[in-house]
Write an enzyme that holds these catalytic residues in place. Structure first.
Site, PDB file in Angstrom:
ATOM      1  N   TYR A 168      40.506  49.995  44.546  1.00 53.54           N
ATOM      2  CA  TYR A 168      39.256  50.946  44.827  1.00 53.54           C
ATOM      3  C   TYR A 168      39.562  51.725  46.233  1.00 53.54           C
ATOM      4  CZ  TYR A 168      36.290  48.012  42.035  1.00 53.54           C
ATOM      5  OH  TYR A 168      35.864  47.272  40.889  1.00 53.54           O
ATOM      6  N   ARG A 188      28.925  40.783  38.860  1.00 57.79           N
ATOM      7  CA  ARG A 188      29.104  41.178  37.662  1.00 57.79           C
ATOM      8  C   ARG A 188      27.736  40.896  36.856  1.00 57.79           C
ATOM      9  NH1 ARG A 188      33.238  37.861  39.238  1.00 57.79           N
ATOM     10  NH2 ARG A 188      35.566  38.802  38.848  1.00 57.79           N
ATOM     11  N   HIS A 228      37.479  38.635  43.574  1.00 57.81           N
ATOM     12  CA  HIS A 228      38.777  38.971  43.088  1.00 57.81           C
ATOM     13  C   HIS A 228      39.712  37.806  43.582  1.00 57.81           C
ATOM     14  CE1 HIS A 228      38.017  43.340  42.528  1.00 57.81           C
ATOM     15  NE2 HIS A 228      37.402  42.694  41.379  1.00 57.81           N
ATOM     16  N   LYS A 248      34.276  34.263  37.378  1.00 58.74           N
ATOM     17  CA  LYS A 248      35.068  33.422  36.367  1.00 58.74           C
ATOM     18  C   LYS A 248      35.543  32.189  36.627  1.00 58.74           C
ATOM     19  CE  LYS A 248      36.619  38.374  34.907  1.00 58.74           C
ATOM     20  NZ  LYS A 248      37.630  39.153  34.873  1.00 58.74           N
ATOM     21  N   HIS A 261      28.753  47.955  35.062  1.00 58.64           N
ATOM     22  CA  HIS A 261      29.977  47.745  35.983  1.00 58.64           C
ATOM     23  C   HIS A 261      30.097  48.864  37.158  1.00 58.64           C
ATOM     24  CE1 HIS A 261      32.717  44.493  35.763  1.00 58.64           C
ATOM     25  NE2 HIS A 261      33.785  45.033  36.037  1.00 58.64           N
ATOM     26  N   ARG A 263      29.068  47.438  40.474  1.00 56.71           N
ATOM     27  CA  ARG A 263      30.100  46.720  40.966  1.00 56.71           C
ATOM     28  C   ARG A 263      31.155  47.727  41.627  1.00 56.71           C
ATOM     29  NH1 ARG A 263      32.297  41.764  41.260  1.00 56.71           N
ATOM     30  NH2 ARG A 263      34.620  41.514  40.709  1.00 56.71           N
TER      31      ARG A 263
END
Length: 307
Positions: free
Chosen positions: A287, A157, A278, A180, A252, A255
């Site tokens: 994806y 990110r 993730h 995150k 993004h 990514r």
């Protein structure tokens, strides 16, 4: 219900945000988004004379949802409405759990359904053009190439990339990213990105570093300070313009392209999940839909009896 239920709504929102920061470890950018959503909610309720949690009825939450879709200055798009109502629903669950209210006033208010949105990736050829657009021996070009090669090589990110320190590049082969909630992951760095980062560290970063105070940041701006997310956006936009893509790309995009190209090349979805950071493989599996679409297009074009 405890006596704290009579506390002003603003205080209850502050308590909820502290809970998110401490218990769930949310990033500051995420907390800021929650704050904006809930401040808008509180302002809406204040106009209706409601300033305490126990004064909020289900009808008020429903009215707020309708307001988001019919504001005089323009309705929010479905994704923004969904995010704001998610913030409101989270607040009300917290209020109930803390004993500040006796019922969850938001339980019957559902966010709008969002259509399935496939992530936007660019082709390998287009990515090559964007990366080639940062070629050059000037310190700025060396930095820009290192940043963009790293984004494509790792799927980081943009917030993770600009937060990198020099020591987070370990032996040139892997990079330590903080995702995150401060969750750490180690991601390999390919040969192109390694070469670009090495060039930048030797030939460009010292030029930027002497212009500012000492900082461990990997990517530095013209004044020697850490490159901001906004500056990174501008770097990417300028590269896309020089590459003459004919459309804009965002951080993004790197990514999304990283994940899509890995899966198209045969990488296991769970490996890509780990690389992207993730928490659920379900997030990564979107994806695979992109890859399936690509395969379908190729089949339709190439097979003599496909159409």
């Amino acid at each position: 219900m405890t006596g704290a239920g009579s506390a002003p709504l603003a205080i209850a929102i502050d308590r909820y945000l502290r809970h998110l920061a401490i218990e769930r470890g949310l990033a500051q950018n995420t907390l800021d988004a929650y704050r904006r959503d809930l401040d808008a909610y509180a302002a809406f309720l204040a106009e209706r004379g409601i300033e305490t949690p126990e004064g909020i009825a289900p009808a008020e939450v429903a009215a707020f949802a309708r307001h988001l879709g019919s504001r005089p200055e323009g309705a929010f798009v479905a994704s923004s409405m969904a995010r704001m109502l998610s913030s409101v629903r989270g607040l009300h669950k917290f209020l109930l759990g803390e004993g500040l209210v006796e019922t969850d006033a938001a339980t019957d208010t559902k966010p709008p359904k969002l259509g399935s949105r496939l992530p936007k990736a660019i082709t390998i050829e287009q990515m090559g053009r964007v990366l080639a657009a940062t070629d050059g021996d000037e310190p700025q070009r060396l930095r820009d190439k290192a940043l963009l090669e790293l984004l494509y090589a790792t799927g980081a990110r943009i917030s993770e990339a600009v937060a990198l320190n020099v020591d987070d590049v370990i032996d040139g082969d892997v990079v330590r990213l903080f995702g995150k909630g401060g969750k750490q992951r180690i991601v390999p760095v390919g040969s192109y990105a390694r070469a670009a980062i090495d060039d930048y560290l030797v030939r460009a970063r010292p030029t930027f570093s002497v212009r500012g105070t000492s900082t461990p940041a990997l990517f530095l701006g013209a004044r020697g300070a850490r490159v901001s997310r906004q500056n990174a956006w501008l770097i990417i936009r300028a590269a896309a313009e020089r590459a003459d893509l004919g459309f804009e790309i965002s951080p993004h995009t790197f990514r999304h392209s990283f994940a899509t190209h890995l899966l198209a090349g045969g990488a296991d979805v769970r490996v890509v999940q780990e690389l992207l950071g993730h928490s659920s493989v379900a997030t990564t599996q979107i994806y695979t839909l992109v890859t399936a679409d690509t395969l379908r297009d190729m089949y339709t074009t190439a097979h003599p009896r496909a159409r």
